[in-house]
Design an enzyme around this catalytic site. Sequence first.
Site, short mmCIF file in Angstrom:
data_model
loop_
_atom_site.label_atom_id
_atom_site.label_comp_id
_atom_site.label_asym_id
_atom_site.label_seq_id
_atom_site.Cartn_x
_atom_site.Cartn_y
_atom_site.Cartn_z
N ARG A 11 35.76 30.94 44.23
CA ARG A 11 35.92 32.23 44.83
C ARG A 11 35.27 32.36 46.36
NH1 ARG A 11 36.06 35.60 39.91
NH2 ARG A 11 37.89 37.03 40.53
N GLN B 119 41.21 33.28 48.69
CA GLN B 119 41.57 34.52 48.16
C GLN B 119 42.92 34.86 47.89
OE1 GLN B 119 39.68 37.42 50.55
NE2 GLN B 119 37.88 37.38 49.67
N ASP C 65 44.07 33.32 44.22
CA ASP C 65 43.06 33.87 43.27
C ASP C 65 43.61 34.75 42.29
OD1 ASP C 65 41.04 34.78 41.65
OD2 ASP C 65 39.69 35.25 43.31
N SER D 209 41.66 37.33 40.03
CA SER D 209 41.54 38.74 40.89
C SER D 209 42.75 39.24 40.86
CB SER D 209 41.13 38.33 42.58
OG SER D 209 39.94 38.00 42.42
P1 NAD Z 1 33.61 39.14 36.01
O1 NAD Z 1 35.26 39.34 35.34
O2 NAD Z 1 33.37 37.85 35.64
O3 NAD Z 1 32.94 40.37 35.56
C1 NAD Z 1 33.19 41.65 35.52
C2 NAD Z 1 31.91 42.48 35.96
O4 NAD Z 1 31.07 42.46 34.69
C3 NAD Z 1 31.18 41.75 37.00
O5 NAD Z 1 31.04 42.69 38.08
C4 NAD Z 1 29.71 41.26 36.50
O6 NAD Z 1 28.87 41.67 37.29
C5 NAD Z 1 29.82 42.55 35.54
N1 NAD Z 1 28.80 42.38 34.15
C6 NAD Z 1 28.27 41.15 33.53
N2 NAD Z 1 27.51 41.52 32.65
C7 NAD Z 1 27.36 42.70 32.69
C8 NAD Z 1 26.35 43.88 32.15
N3 NAD Z 1 25.61 43.33 31.14
N4 NAD Z 1 26.60 45.05 32.36
C9 NAD Z 1 27.42 45.54 33.09
N5 NAD Z 1 27.95 44.57 33.92
C10 NAD Z 1 28.13 43.23 33.80
O7 NAD Z 1 34.09 39.37 37.42
P2 NAD Z 1 35.11 39.27 38.69
O8 NAD Z 1 35.63 40.56 38.68
O9 NAD Z 1 35.74 38.05 38.39
O10 NAD Z 1 34.12 39.45 39.95
C11 NAD Z 1 32.87 38.66 40.07
C12 NAD Z 1 32.45 38.50 41.58
O11 NAD Z 1 33.22 37.77 42.27
C13 NAD Z 1 32.39 39.83 42.23
O12 NAD Z 1 31.40 40.00 42.95
C14 NAD Z 1 33.81 39.89 43.00
O13 NAD Z 1 33.67 40.70 44.05
C15 NAD Z 1 33.80 38.30 43.57
N6 NAD Z 1 34.75 38.02 44.03
C16 NAD Z 1 34.86 37.17 45.19
C17 NAD Z 1 35.97 36.55 45.78
C18 NAD Z 1 36.22 35.91 47.18
O14 NAD Z 1 37.16 35.37 47.27
N7 NAD Z 1 35.10 35.96 47.93
C19 NAD Z 1 37.20 36.81 44.95
C20 NAD Z 1 37.09 37.57 43.51
C21 NAD Z 1 36.17 38.02 43.21
#
Ligand code: NAD
Length: 377
Positions: free
Chosen positions: A120, A125, A128, A131
């Site tokens: 990530r 991006q 991804d 996402s």
């Molecule tokens: P994910 O699908 O792994 O999880 C979904 C959400 O559930 C997350 O926000 C997580 O914090 C939350 N979660 C976990 N346990 C929980 C609990 N007990 N109660 C409430 N919420 C809980 O996450 P995702 O959507 O794949 O994203 C993960 C991170 O990666 C995010 O910060 C996102 O912004 C980041 N991201 C970065 C990039 C990049 O290129 N830089 C790209 C995509 C996502």
Amino acid sequence: MKIFVPNQSGSGETRVALVPATVKKLVSPAVEIVIESLAGQLSSHGDGEYRTAGAGIGEGEGWAQADIVLVVKPPSPEQIGQMRNGAILAGMLSPERNPSLLNAYAHQGISAMAMEYLPRITRAQAMDTLSSQSNLAGYKAVILAAAKCPKIFPMLMTAAGTLQPAKVFVIGAGVAGLQAIATARRLGAIVTAYDVRPAVKEQVQSVGAKFLELPLETAGAQDAGGYAKELTAEQQQKQRDLMAQVVTESDVVITTAAVPGKPAPKLIPADVVARMLPGAVIVDLAAETGGNCELTEPGQIVTKHGVTIIGTINIPATVPYHASQVYANNLANLLKLIITKEGQPKIDTADEVIAGVLLCHGGQVIHPRAKELLAHA
Ligand code: NAD
């Protein structure tokens, strides 16, 4: 060089790995693309459209002839067995759910790439798939909820009286959760959201929801990769108790909470469902990894205690046109790192993105996470 895109609709998949617009961008005198007949039919792309874009239409022989095979989901062992030694396979190979295929890829000499393992990082991006697909799942979760909800989402002031807006609670504000918040807001609902990662608060507010503050110590709940860490059993219990009031006051609850490599945290127990508003709806986007609600039945829509619990899995596949479009763009961007200027496939294992996705290469299972999966298989 030949790229092959199989028709995976036989196994219930509605998406396709390349759409005609991406074919048009990728095809060149050095790069031939063959689409298996009817591969795009369920995502509304006919064979004729692919032909116009410059692809050939083939049958299953593409597996044996291709230098690169692009898939949505993992192939069958028989299909892997037909692939050429040294060929590249890229797609959502879900190694956690398909560890037995790892040895098959290695045995066949395939360079297998799992899009789920993409780092990530900013440079990656545009590739991804987690996402691009989660984003659509977040949108569709709200649409599914709205269709089942006995209330409408917006406030309406009419001659026949005022209708109060629906209350939506989103648990987990990653990519899917943030899109669910934005979609529910666009429909006019009052939205509250919670995530264990405190860093998310501002993002939640920026898409128009109220962030639920819980007196729960979660300062260390984010790992170096930006993902959530698993809470202790005691913290999870406290979270369930603290969230129960908002859950029981909401018309719709959308749960997206996930911790990579772990079963989904159980955040809504059965007794809380029993106390929810009559006709309330839960959409459990974590259904595939066991569900955030104790009463979710993965793959089913059930009614328990008067509450509709939607455990539909593979929600992105319910919007196959756009899910395929963004998925195809993700793959095309990955191919830019693989196809040389001369139109030849070349795998640079020193590239962080390639190393991140490469499960098997040169007849070996090389990815550390894949090796770990085999060790525990
Ligand atoms: P994910 O699908 O792994 O999880 C979904 C959400 O559930 C997350 O926000 C997580 O914090 C939350 N979660 C976990 N346990 C929980 C609990 N007990 N109660 C409430 N919420 C809980 O996450 P995702 O959507 O794949 O994203 C993960 C991170 O990666 C995010 O910060 C996102 O912004 C980041 N991201 C970065 C990039 C990049 O290129 N830089 C790209 C995509 C996502």
